[in-house]
Design a protein around this motif. Structure first.
Motif, PDB file in Angstrom:
ATOM      1  N   CYS A  11       0.831  -1.207   0.000  1.00  0.00           N
ATOM      2  CA  CYS A  11       0.000   0.000   0.000  1.00  0.00           C
ATOM      3  C   CYS A  11       0.865   1.258   0.000  1.00  0.00           C
ATOM      4  O   CYS A  11       0.534   2.248  -0.662  1.00  0.00           O
ATOM      5  N   SER A  63      -4.315  -1.407   6.289  1.00  0.00           N
ATOM      6  CA  SER A  63      -4.163  -0.078   5.685  1.00  0.00           C
ATOM      7  C   SER A  63      -5.516   0.516   5.322  1.00  0.00           C
ATOM      8  O   SER A  63      -5.777   1.695   5.588  1.00  0.00           O
ATOM      9  N   ALA A  64      -6.400  -0.303   4.731  1.00  0.00           N
ATOM     10  CA  ALA A  64      -7.689   0.200   4.260  1.00  0.00           C
ATOM     11  C   ALA A  64      -8.633   0.539   5.411  1.00  0.00           C
ATOM     12  O   ALA A  64      -9.451   1.455   5.288  1.00  0.00           O
ATOM     13  N   LYS A  65      -8.516  -0.165   6.526  1.00  0.00           N
ATOM     14  CA  LYS A  65      -9.452   0.050   7.631  1.00  0.00           C
ATOM     15  C   LYS A  65      -8.812   0.821   8.782  1.00  0.00           C
ATOM     16  O   LYS A  65      -9.220   1.932   9.113  1.00  0.00           O
ATOM     17  N   THR A  66      -7.775   0.232   9.392  1.00  0.00           N
ATOM     18  CA  THR A  66      -7.208   0.826  10.603  1.00  0.00           C
ATOM     19  C   THR A  66      -6.520   2.154  10.318  1.00  0.00           C
ATOM     20  O   THR A  66      -6.740   3.140  11.036  1.00  0.00           O
ATOM     21  N   LEU A  67      -5.681   2.188   9.275  1.00  0.00           N
ATOM     22  CA  LEU A  67      -5.012   3.446   8.954  1.00  0.00           C
ATOM     23  C   LEU A  67      -6.022   4.523   8.563  1.00  0.00           C
ATOM     24  O   LEU A  67      -5.854   5.699   8.901  1.00  0.00           O
ATOM     25  N   LEU A  68      -7.065   4.108   7.847  1.00  0.00           N
ATOM     26  CA  LEU A  68      -8.112   5.055   7.473  1.00  0.00           C
ATOM     27  C   LEU A  68      -8.776   5.632   8.714  1.00  0.00           C
ATOM     28  O   LEU A  68      -8.978   6.842   8.834  1.00  0.00           O
ATOM     29  N   THR A  74      -3.759   8.457   4.811  1.00  0.00           N
ATOM     30  CA  THR A  74      -4.914   8.478   3.921  1.00  0.00           C
ATOM     31  C   THR A  74      -4.564   7.929   2.548  1.00  0.00           C
ATOM     32  O   THR A  74      -5.342   7.170   1.948  1.00  0.00           O
ATOM     33  N   ALA A 116      -4.403   4.252   2.867  1.00  0.00           N
ATOM     34  CA  ALA A 116      -5.746   3.699   3.014  1.00  0.00           C
ATOM     35  C   ALA A 116      -6.468   3.639   1.672  1.00  0.00           C
ATOM     36  O   ALA A 116      -7.136   2.650   1.351  1.00  0.00           O
TER      37      ALA A 116
END
Length: 356
Positions: free
Chosen positions: A30, A83-88, A308, A311
């Motif tokens: 990512c 990355s897609a969920k927690t980092l977002l 972002t 994410a």
């Protein structure tokens, strides 16, 4: 002699927990996609003087393009999901420190009421469209809540409350991801066609785009004022997830009692108010009270941007073409008509409020 547990894999001589090492490949992927998006934006700026498509949008498109030709295996997926969920979610939470409470108050009572009205009418209207096209009750509700509130997060929160089937959830999320990309790309175009200034573009993005980071991507071409307005409007929409989930849970409980005579479960507190919204509000309050030093805001904004981007790359990599294809033409039509209806509501609200 006591047994010594095996050491976890190491990076540059440092032993890392196994849970962290499982995330590293997907997170690195990512990060690479996010870096390529930044490179493409730099190339645009170098060639034509400005970026036609912002890095946040390029990260989504690059990830989705990769997914068309290659499906990441289990080695990659843990980090991609992180990355897609927690980092977002972390990026959304930290965004609270960059927005003053004065900005929320500046929306005014009429805009706040307009946001709540658009969300409520969008859920009802989208549900009726779904039922008119023959979608099951649960699928129609998932599409309606996903489009009206915050995409995947709303679908994930609503699904267990209304006892939706896994196939319905997968299809709803698949179409939300695809439509989310389309809406992000269309908002700047529609704003320009209608002659909107920064405020109008921000409100349009905040009322139509599914996720807060995607709002930043959609509003970015109109400048920082549009980004801030879009983020605040969108976060008011996200806050609607709590009462909407509560109402649906109570309705489901009543329905279950009528059918079976048992006591249906109530929604969990964590489903009513997502943790990142709580942190966002706390940080917003601290910023408004002057408790966050001004000198850390610029690095914090840089961290939010980096997370972002990653994410968005993860979301692009998670778009599943098979799930989208299996959902069928009816679900695609309902989701598209729902998004169009919400867009028309947003344009109407902007016109009524005189915020173009």
């Amino acid at each position: 002699m006591a047994h010594t547990p095996p050491l976890a894999p190491s990076v540059s001589g440092l032993h890392l927990p196994l849970a962290v090492t499982r995330l590293l490949p997907g997170v690195a992927l990512c990060a690479a996609v996010a870096g390529s998006a930044m490179g493409l934006q730099w190339l645009e700026t170098s060639v034509v003087g400005f970026a036609w498509v912002e890095a946040l949008v390029l990260a989504i498109l690059t990830g989705a393009a990769i997914r068309l030709f290659w499906t990441p295996g289990t080695y990659w997926m843990a980090g991609i999901r992180f990355s897609a969920k927690t980092l977002l979610e972390v990026a959304i939470a930290l965004l609270g420190a960059t927005v003053s409470g004065a900005a929320v108050a500046a929306l005014g009572p009429w805009l706040l009421l307009a946001i709540m009205a658009v969300v409520a009418l969008a859920i009802v209207g989208s549900y009726l469209i779904g039922r008119a096209f023959g979608l099951p009750h649960a699928m129609a509700l998932l599409v309606a809540c996903g489009n009206a509130i915050c995409g995947n997060s709303a679908i994930a929160a609503v699904a267990p409350v209304i006892k939706a089937e896994g196939e319905d959830v997968a299809a709803a999320i698949g179409f939300t991801a695809v439509l989310g990309i389309a809406v992000v790309l269309l908002v700047p175009v529609v704003g320009a066609m209608l002659g909107y200034q920064a405020t109008g573009v921000g409100v349009l993005a905040g009322l139509t785009v599914y996720a807060v980071p995607q709002v930043l991507a959609a509003a970015a071409p109109a400048g920082s004022a549009a980004i801030q307005m879009g983020a605040v409007v969108k976060l008011v929409r996200v806050l609607m997830l709590g009462p909407v989930t509560l109402v649906l849970g109570l309705m489901q409980a009543k329905h279950d009692r009528a059918l079976k005579g048992d006591t249906a479960s109530r929604p969990k507190l964590t489903q009513l108010v997502p943790w990142f919204i709580v942190v966002f509000l706390v940080l917003l309050g601290l910023r408004s009270a002057g408790a966050i030093p001004e000198e850390i805001l610029a690095p914090l904004e840089g961290a939010v941007t980096a997370m972002t981007l990653m994410a968005m790359a993860g979301l692009g990599l998670m778009v599943d073409p098979k799930a989208v294809a299996k959902a069928g033409v009816r679900v695609a039509t309902v989701a598209a008509l729902s998004a169009l209806m919400i867009g028309l509501m947003a344009v109407g609200a902007i016109a009524i409020l005189g915020m173009a």
